[in-house]
Scaffold this motif. Structure first.
Motif, PDB file in Angstrom:
ATOM      1  N   GLU A 146       9.290   5.636  11.994  1.00 11.65           N
ATOM      2  CA  GLU A 146       9.880   4.562  11.019  1.00 11.65           C
ATOM      3  C   GLU A 146       9.009   3.993  10.469  1.00 11.65           C
ATOM      4  OE1 GLU A 146      12.199   5.235   8.902  1.00 11.65           O
ATOM      5  OE2 GLU A 146      11.980   7.511  10.252  1.00 11.65           O
ATOM      6  N   TRP A 147       8.360   3.429  11.317  1.00 16.13           N
ATOM      7  CA  TRP A 147       6.692   1.745  11.474  1.00 16.13           C
ATOM      8  C   TRP A 147       6.153   2.386   9.785  1.00 16.13           C
ATOM      9  CZ3 TRP A 147       2.115   2.196  12.720  1.00 16.13           C
ATOM     10  CH2 TRP A 147       0.996   1.269  12.111  1.00 16.13           C
ATOM     11  N   LEU A 148       5.686   3.508  10.521  1.00 16.95           N
ATOM     12  CA  LEU A 148       4.309   4.300  10.115  1.00 16.95           C
ATOM     13  C   LEU A 148       5.071   4.506   8.606  1.00 16.95           C
ATOM     14  CD1 LEU A 148       1.343   5.157   9.564  1.00 16.95           C
ATOM     15  CD2 LEU A 148       1.684   7.428  10.848  1.00 16.95           C
ATOM     16  N   ARG A 149       5.939   5.575   8.026  1.00 10.90           N
ATOM     17  CA  ARG A 149       6.084   5.683   6.680  1.00 10.90           C
ATOM     18  C   ARG A 149       6.321   4.676   6.115  1.00 10.90           C
ATOM     19  NH1 ARG A 149       8.766   9.992   5.615  1.00 10.90           N
ATOM     20  NH2 ARG A 149       9.807  11.840   7.552  1.00 10.90           N
ATOM     21  N   GLY A 150       7.237   3.338   6.784  1.00 11.22           N
ATOM     22  CA  GLY A 150       7.118   2.447   5.881  1.00 11.22           C
ATOM     23  C   GLY A 150       5.846   1.809   5.664  1.00 11.22           C
ATOM     24  N   ASN A 151       4.150   1.671   6.348  1.00  5.36           N
ATOM     25  CA  ASN A 151       3.262   1.822   6.418  1.00  5.36           C
ATOM     26  C   ASN A 151       2.887   2.004   5.288  1.00  5.36           C
ATOM     27  OD1 ASN A 151      -0.325   1.979   6.831  1.00  5.36           O
ATOM     28  ND2 ASN A 151       1.084   0.100   7.713  1.00  5.36           N
ATOM     29  N   ILE A 152       3.058   3.350   5.433  1.00  6.28           N
ATOM     30  CA  ILE A 152       1.916   4.472   4.111  1.00  6.28           C
ATOM     31  C   ILE A 152       3.103   4.729   2.782  1.00  6.28           C
ATOM     32  CG2 ILE A 152       2.057   6.897   3.247  1.00  6.28           C
ATOM     33  CD1 ILE A 152       2.425   7.861   6.636  1.00  6.28           C
ATOM     34  N   ARG A 153       4.033   4.402   2.588  1.00  5.57           N
ATOM     35  CA  ARG A 153       4.821   3.567   1.467  1.00  5.57           C
ATOM     36  C   ARG A 153       4.292   2.736   0.585  1.00  5.57           C
ATOM     37  NH1 ARG A 153       9.591   4.754   4.466  1.00  5.57           N
ATOM     38  NH2 ARG A 153      10.672   6.494   3.770  1.00  5.57           N
ATOM     39  N   GLU A 154       4.236   1.796   1.330  1.00  4.21           N
ATOM     40  CA  GLU A 154       3.568   0.237   1.040  1.00  4.21           C
ATOM     41  C   GLU A 154       2.092   0.571   0.828  1.00  4.21           C
ATOM     42  OE1 GLU A 154       3.816  -2.340   4.270  1.00  4.21           O
ATOM     43  OE2 GLU A 154       5.457  -3.166   4.126  1.00  4.21           O
ATOM     44  N   GLU A 155       1.688   1.426   1.073  1.00  2.00           N
ATOM     45  CA  GLU A 155       0.071   1.136   0.810  1.00  2.00           C
ATOM     46  C   GLU A 155       0.361   2.635  -0.626  1.00  2.00           C
ATOM     47  OE1 GLU A 155      -2.417   0.504   2.409  1.00  2.00           O
ATOM     48  OE2 GLU A 155      -2.042  -0.852   3.318  1.00  2.00           O
ATOM     49  N   LEU A 156       0.795   3.484  -0.850  1.00  2.00           N
ATOM     50  CA  LEU A 156       1.313   4.197  -1.404  1.00  2.00           C
ATOM     51  C   LEU A 156       1.487   3.468  -3.105  1.00  2.00           C
ATOM     52  CD1 LEU A 156       2.466   8.002  -1.079  1.00  2.00           C
ATOM     53  CD2 LEU A 156       0.283   7.496  -1.222  1.00  2.00           C
ATOM     54  N   ILE A 157       2.163   2.785  -3.260  1.00  2.00           N
ATOM     55  CA  ILE A 157       2.689   1.464  -3.821  1.00  2.00           C
ATOM     56  C   ILE A 157       1.959   0.838  -4.101  1.00  2.00           C
ATOM     57  CG2 ILE A 157       4.882  -0.401  -4.549  1.00  2.00           C
ATOM     58  CD1 ILE A 157       6.314   1.094  -2.875  1.00  2.00           C
ATOM     59  N   ARG A 158       1.088   0.498  -3.228  1.00  2.00           N
ATOM     60  CA  ARG A 158      -0.253  -0.504  -3.661  1.00  2.00           C
ATOM     61  C   ARG A 158      -1.819  -0.088  -4.526  1.00  2.00           C
ATOM     62  NH1 ARG A 158       0.640  -3.944   1.163  1.00  2.00           N
ATOM     63  NH2 ARG A 158      -0.927  -2.637   2.201  1.00  2.00           N
ATOM     64  N   GLY A 159      -1.566   1.565  -4.201  1.00  2.00           N
ATOM     65  CA  GLY A 159      -2.702   1.611  -4.986  1.00  2.00           C
ATOM     66  C   GLY A 159      -2.032   1.928  -6.687  1.00  2.00           C
ATOM     67  N   ASP A 160      -3.589   1.693  -7.130  1.00  2.00           N
ATOM     68  CA  ASP A 160      -4.130   1.121  -8.749  1.00  2.00           C
ATOM     69  C   ASP A 160      -5.202   2.085  -9.102  1.00  2.00           C
ATOM     70  OD1 ASP A 160      -6.423  -0.364  -7.059  1.00  2.00           O
ATOM     71  OD2 ASP A 160      -4.991  -2.454  -8.016  1.00  2.00           O
ATOM     72  N   ALA A 161      -5.746   1.777 -10.129  1.00  2.00           N
ATOM     73  CA  ALA A 161      -7.053   2.388 -10.603  1.00  2.00           C
ATOM     74  C   ALA A 161      -8.512   2.199  -9.807  1.00  2.00           C
ATOM     75  CB  ALA A 161      -6.991   1.834 -12.278  1.00  2.00           C
ATOM     76  N   SER A 162      -8.596   1.096  -9.076  1.00  2.00           N
ATOM     77  CA  SER A 162      -9.506   0.701  -8.034  1.00  2.00           C
ATOM     78  C   SER A 162      -9.325   1.128  -6.921  1.00  2.00           C
ATOM     79  CB  SER A 162      -9.973  -0.780  -7.781  1.00  2.00           C
ATOM     80  OG  SER A 162      -8.642  -1.514  -7.146  1.00  2.00           O
ATOM     81  N   THR A 163      -8.419   1.813  -6.377  1.00  2.00           N
ATOM     82  CA  THR A 163      -7.734   2.453  -4.945  1.00  2.00           C
ATOM     83  C   THR A 163      -9.247   3.340  -4.849  1.00  2.00           C
ATOM     84  OG1 THR A 163      -6.132   1.799  -5.255  1.00  2.00           O
ATOM     85  CG2 THR A 163      -6.332   3.427  -3.511  1.00  2.00           C
ATOM     86  N   LEU A 164      -9.534   4.096  -5.331  1.00  2.00           N
ATOM     87  CA  LEU A 164     -10.715   5.150  -5.220  1.00  2.00           C
ATOM     88  C   LEU A 164     -11.766   5.608  -5.210  1.00  2.00           C
ATOM     89  CD1 LEU A 164     -11.268   8.323  -5.688  1.00  2.00           C
ATOM     90  CD2 LEU A 164     -11.200   8.031  -8.227  1.00  2.00           C
ATOM     91  N   ASP A 165     -12.096   3.397  -6.303  1.00  2.00           N
ATOM     92  CA  ASP A 165     -13.604   2.968  -5.832  1.00  2.00           C
ATOM     93  C   ASP A 165     -13.831   2.564  -4.237  1.00  2.00           C
ATOM     94  OD1 ASP A 165     -14.506   4.656  -8.623  1.00  2.00           O
ATOM     95  OD2 ASP A 165     -14.100   2.114  -9.110  1.00  2.00           O
ATOM     96  N   ARG A 166     -12.702   1.494  -3.743  1.00  2.00           N
ATOM     97  CA  ARG A 166     -12.567   1.249  -2.123  1.00  2.00           C
ATOM     98  C   ARG A 166     -12.684   2.462  -1.540  1.00  2.00           C
ATOM     99  NH1 ARG A 166      -8.241  -1.579  -5.023  1.00  2.00           N
ATOM    100  NH2 ARG A 166      -6.745  -0.749  -3.532  1.00  2.00           N
ATOM    101  N   LEU A 167     -12.346   3.047  -1.811  1.00  2.00           N
ATOM    102  CA  LEU A 167     -11.794   4.415  -0.483  1.00  2.00           C
ATOM    103  C   LEU A 167     -12.904   5.110  -0.275  1.00  2.00           C
ATOM    104  CD1 LEU A 167      -8.531   6.801  -1.997  1.00  2.00           C
ATOM    105  CD2 LEU A 167      -9.105   5.210   0.270  1.00  2.00           C
ATOM    106  N   VAL A 168     -14.233   5.605  -1.439  1.00  2.00           N
ATOM    107  CA  VAL A 168     -15.504   6.329  -1.770  1.00  2.00           C
ATOM    108  C   VAL A 168     -16.321   5.276  -1.375  1.00  2.00           C
ATOM    109  CG1 VAL A 168     -16.912   7.629  -2.879  1.00  2.00           C
ATOM    110  CG2 VAL A 168     -14.591   7.832  -3.635  1.00  2.00           C
ATOM    111  N   ASP A 169     -16.219   4.446  -2.234  1.00  2.00           N
ATOM    112  CA  ASP A 169     -17.035   3.474  -1.696  1.00  2.00           C
ATOM    113  C   ASP A 169     -17.508   2.704  -0.291  1.00  2.00           C
ATOM    114  OD1 ASP A 169     -17.976   3.258  -4.212  1.00  2.00           O
ATOM    115  OD2 ASP A 169     -17.402   1.797  -4.899  1.00  2.00           O
ATOM    116  N   GLY A 170     -15.740   2.397   0.034  1.00  2.88           N
ATOM    117  CA  GLY A 170     -15.921   1.957   2.079  1.00  2.88           C
ATOM    118  C   GLY A 170     -15.926   2.914   3.219  1.00  2.88           C
ATOM    119  N   SER A 171     -15.685   4.448   2.533  1.00  2.00           N
ATOM    120  CA  SER A 171     -16.167   5.456   3.522  1.00  2.00           C
ATOM    121  C   SER A 171     -18.090   5.280   4.041  1.00  2.00           C
ATOM    122  CB  SER A 171     -16.263   6.668   2.688  1.00  2.00           C
ATOM    123  OG  SER A 171     -14.207   6.551   3.197  1.00  2.00           O
TER     124      SER A 171
END
Length: 263
Positions: free
Chosen positions: A193-218
């Protein structure tokens, strides 16, 4: 929606979940539809045939919605009964190479169109967003669009639509696999349940800059993240959950490290 004045005969091969819904919607919109599936009866409004060849006889458009494994056999079995110039639209999720093989098999008898269903069919039926490629794609889009379908025609040969769909699948189905594996591990750890809530929050916070953060951060933090995913792989093993996505992520990060230019 404008139903074509001269209604073509549309054959639908494969009446599973997707095929049945698309065939039924076409019939409800006024199309003349014949369908065949060795295991599934034709839905209301769709003329039942007892073979692929019988279904396609006299058809000007064929929608092949069986499976990638059956796609070649369906076309080969149907060829003797297909009028020259028939549009053969392959809606199966398959490789571009398979779509090209179908085009070669059709030769000058049929015009093969590569169609990709870009979202789940249940709940949408014929209105499921589609992309299509191949010389006859514009003609197919006009006919199906007249019955309410939404078909985006892509520049490019047969196989272009399949390429786009599978590239998208790497992301979307890969994301689903990562979520599934992480939740299975969380369940084993008593933290689902903790992780489900965490994943939901991350998906809700996603925006147009999320892709760049994922790629550049990796790329920027590949060394640290590789070790993190190596540790995650060990954790899943300790929890009794077979790690598949975690070690794959570790290996991708390892490859990013190797791609770095030498100082």
């Amino acid at each position: 929606m404008t139903v074509p004045a001269s209604r073509p005969v549309i054959a639908v091969l494969g009446l599973g979940e997707a095929g049945s819904l698309i065939a039924a919607d076409l019939a409800a919109a006024g199309a003349i539809v014949r369908g065949y599936d060795p295991k599934v009866p034709a839905p209301a409004g769709v003329g039942a045939a007892d073979s692929d060849a019988a279904a396609v006889s006299g058809a000007s458009i064929v929608l092949s919605v069986n499976s990638a494994a059956d796609a070649v056999d369906a076309l080969r079995d149907s060829l003797p009964g297909l009028p020259t110039g028939t549009i053969w639209a392959d809606l199966n999720t398959a490789t571009p190479g398979l779509k090209e093989r179908l085009a070669a098999l059709g030769g000058r008898t049929v015009r093969v169109v590569d169609v990709a269903l870009m979202s789940p069919v249940p709940g949408r039926g014929l209105r499921t967003p589609m992309t299509a490629s191949g010389p006859a794609a514009p003609e197919l889009a006009v006919v199906l669009g007249g019955y309410g379908a939404s078909v985006e025609v892509l520049d490019g040969p047969v196989g272009a639509a399949a390429t786009r769909k599978l590239l998208r699948s790497v992301f979307y189905k890969g994301l689903a696999a990562a979520v599934t594996e992480s939740l299975e591990a969380a369940r084993a750890a008593g933290l689902e349940e903790w992780l489900r809530g965490n994943i939901r929050e991350e998906l809700i916070r996603g925006d147009a800059s999320t892709l760049d953060r994922l790629v550049d951060g990796s790329r920027r933090h590949a060394v640290r993240r590789r070790e993190e995913m190596a540790a995650a792989t060990e954790l899943l093993t300790d929890l009794g959950v077979p790690p598949r996505i975690a070690p794959a992520a570790r290996d991708v990060l390892d490859a990013l490290i190797e791609q770095r230019p030498t100082p």
